[in-house]
Design an enzyme around this catalytic site. Sequence first.
Site, mmCIF file in Angstrom:
data_model
loop_
_atom_site.group_PDB
_atom_site.id
_atom_site.type_symbol
_atom_site.label_atom_id
_atom_site.label_comp_id
_atom_site.label_asym_id
_atom_site.label_seq_id
_atom_site.Cartn_x
_atom_site.Cartn_y
_atom_site.Cartn_z
ATOM 1 N N SER A 189 3.502 -4.507 2.145
ATOM 2 C CA SER A 189 3.490 -3.720 0.857
ATOM 3 C C SER A 189 4.750 -3.426 0.412
ATOM 4 O O SER A 189 5.889 -3.124 1.113
ATOM 5 C CB SER A 189 2.804 -2.512 1.150
ATOM 6 O OG SER A 189 3.162 -1.270 0.203
ATOM 7 N N ASP A 241 1.546 -2.049 -4.832
ATOM 8 C CA ASP A 241 0.955 -0.930 -4.755
ATOM 9 C C ASP A 241 1.344 -0.115 -6.274
ATOM 10 O O ASP A 241 2.519 0.244 -6.861
ATOM 11 C CB ASP A 241 1.379 0.095 -3.873
ATOM 12 C CG ASP A 241 0.960 -0.072 -2.595
ATOM 13 O OD1 ASP A 241 1.667 0.090 -1.450
ATOM 14 O OD2 ASP A 241 -0.213 -0.214 -2.496
ATOM 15 N N HIS A 296 -2.852 -3.625 -5.875
ATOM 16 C CA HIS A 296 -3.520 -2.467 -5.572
ATOM 17 C C HIS A 296 -3.452 -0.986 -6.331
ATOM 18 O O HIS A 296 -2.388 -0.606 -6.424
ATOM 19 C CB HIS A 296 -2.986 -1.734 -4.132
ATOM 20 C CG HIS A 296 -3.925 -0.546 -3.650
ATOM 21 N ND1 HIS A 296 -3.224 0.145 -2.439
ATOM 22 C CD2 HIS A 296 -4.907 0.091 -4.045
ATOM 23 C CE1 HIS A 296 -3.935 1.096 -2.108
ATOM 24 N NE2 HIS A 296 -4.956 1.089 -3.029
ATOM 25 N N GLY A 317 -0.703 7.470 -1.949
ATOM 26 C CA GLY A 317 0.305 7.784 -2.880
ATOM 27 C C GLY A 317 1.696 7.690 -2.072
ATOM 28 O O GLY A 317 2.894 7.623 -2.951
ATOM 29 N N PHE A 318 1.885 7.437 -0.732
ATOM 30 C CA PHE A 318 3.344 7.393 -0.295
ATOM 31 C C PHE A 318 3.209 6.586 0.825
ATOM 32 O O PHE A 318 2.232 6.536 1.528
ATOM 33 C CB PHE A 318 3.815 8.878 -0.025
ATOM 34 C CG PHE A 318 3.723 9.574 -1.245
ATOM 35 C CD1 PHE A 318 2.807 10.651 -1.551
ATOM 36 C CD2 PHE A 318 5.127 9.855 -1.801
ATOM 37 C CE1 PHE A 318 2.892 11.256 -2.635
ATOM 38 C CE2 PHE A 318 5.169 10.491 -2.897
ATOM 39 C CZ PHE A 318 4.127 11.423 -3.406
ATOM 40 N N GLY A 350 4.936 5.465 4.486
ATOM 41 C CA GLY A 350 5.418 6.155 5.604
ATOM 42 C C GLY A 350 4.724 7.291 6.258
ATOM 43 O O GLY A 350 4.992 8.044 7.096
ATOM 44 N N ASP A 373 -4.916 -0.078 4.944
ATOM 45 C CA ASP A 373 -3.679 0.081 4.487
ATOM 46 C C ASP A 373 -3.139 1.618 4.796
ATOM 47 O O ASP A 373 -3.895 2.577 4.445
ATOM 48 C CB ASP A 373 -3.860 -0.193 2.957
ATOM 49 C CG ASP A 373 -2.538 0.405 2.125
ATOM 50 O OD1 ASP A 373 -2.663 0.028 0.975
ATOM 51 O OD2 ASP A 373 -1.551 0.799 2.793
ATOM 52 N N GLY A 381 -0.030 3.351 7.538
ATOM 53 C CA GLY A 381 0.514 3.825 8.899
ATOM 54 C C GLY A 381 0.180 2.509 9.836
ATOM 55 O O GLY A 381 0.011 2.344 11.118
ATOM 56 N N GLY A 394 3.964 -1.286 5.184
ATOM 57 C CA GLY A 394 4.903 -1.176 4.435
ATOM 58 C C GLY A 394 6.289 -0.694 5.324
ATOM 59 O O GLY A 394 7.060 -1.602 5.629
ATOM 60 N N SER A 395 6.378 0.442 5.698
ATOM 61 C CA SER A 395 7.500 0.928 6.349
ATOM 62 C C SER A 395 7.561 0.574 7.724
ATOM 63 O O SER A 395 8.964 0.201 7.924
ATOM 64 C CB SER A 395 7.353 2.558 6.397
ATOM 65 O OG SER A 395 6.121 2.967 6.913
HETATM 66 C C1 DX5 Z 1 -0.027 4.581 -0.032
HETATM 67 C C2 DX5 Z 1 0.207 3.442 0.217
HETATM 68 C C3 DX5 Z 1 0.887 2.934 1.557
HETATM 69 C C4 DX5 Z 1 1.510 1.430 1.386
HETATM 70 C C5 DX5 Z 1 1.844 1.155 3.173
HETATM 71 O O1 DX5 Z 1 -0.634 4.785 -0.955
HETATM 72 O O2 DX5 Z 1 -0.705 2.429 -0.166
HETATM 73 O O3 DX5 Z 1 -0.373 2.864 2.273
HETATM 74 O O4 DX5 Z 1 0.828 0.505 0.854
HETATM 75 O O5 DX5 Z 1 2.624 2.056 3.416
HETATM 76 P P1 DX5 Z 1 2.836 2.263 5.116
HETATM 77 O O6 DX5 Z 1 2.874 0.878 5.876
HETATM 78 O O7 DX5 Z 1 4.374 2.682 5.100
HETATM 79 O O8 DX5 Z 1 2.083 3.256 5.497
#
Ligand code: DX5
Length: 231
Positions: free
Chosen positions: A19, A46, A77, A153-154, A156, A186, A188, A208-209
């Site tokens: 992501s 995203d 997404h 939404g975020f 990490g 998707d 964590g 992502g993170s």
């Molecule tokens: C949340 C995003 C995140 C992202 C992945 O809305 O959709 O889940 O894609 O982020 P990490 O892998 O850092 O949780």
Amino acid sequence: MKFKSRLPEPEGKTVIVPSILSADLARLGEQVEAVEKAGAGWLQVDIMDGDFVPNLSFGPAVVASLRKATRLALDVHLMTDRPERFFEAFAGAGADMLTVHLEACRNPLATLKRIKAMGLSAGLAVKPGTALKKAAGLLKGIDLLLLMTVNPGFGGQNFLSGSVAKIAGARRLLDNTGRRIWLQVDGGINARTAVKASAAGADSLVAGSALFSGGDPAAAVKNILKAVGGE
Ligand code: DX5
């Protein structure tokens, strides 16, 4: 206008889907090239509208730039209200799949059919608090079911522990359709939670993170692939 999706079909192996939300956007092309070479299955972009989720992210211009920078399929997404407003713009920018949230669609069946009629792959996403049974009647018309394992939404955030049972339940539902439908998770995802999610039946893992915050996204992709036996 008719488009053609490049999203691969499920083949029984687990794929890692970076992501770009957590990528270093000042070096996005370089980081995308790194994860592509490391074996990423496709990329996720995203899209956040500040309404359906309390954050803003990207628009079609980022997808258009990515389209020129990678051969990977682009999974958009849409964490937005009334996602159908944006279908033509993202399809024209080069999206291969449009994933909409069940909670954001007034008529999810018609919305998903419209994506398929455009020639794109159709993804249906559900938030952690949405019961699987609400999606049960929509599975025959989709290419991918996305279970959010964090509240959207975020990046990490931590993988929500109740997700494993929901993943297993979703895998049973998808297998009962008799069709090959991706089960994507998707939120964590790292080498540890990837093993749990994959063992429960997920075959598309968005990260992502865990990929972009450690300084070596290629190594991180390979590490997770190795952990789930997907390399
Ligand atoms: C949340 C995003 C995140 C992202 C992945 O809305 O959709 O889940 O894609 O982020 P990490 O892998 O850092 O949780």
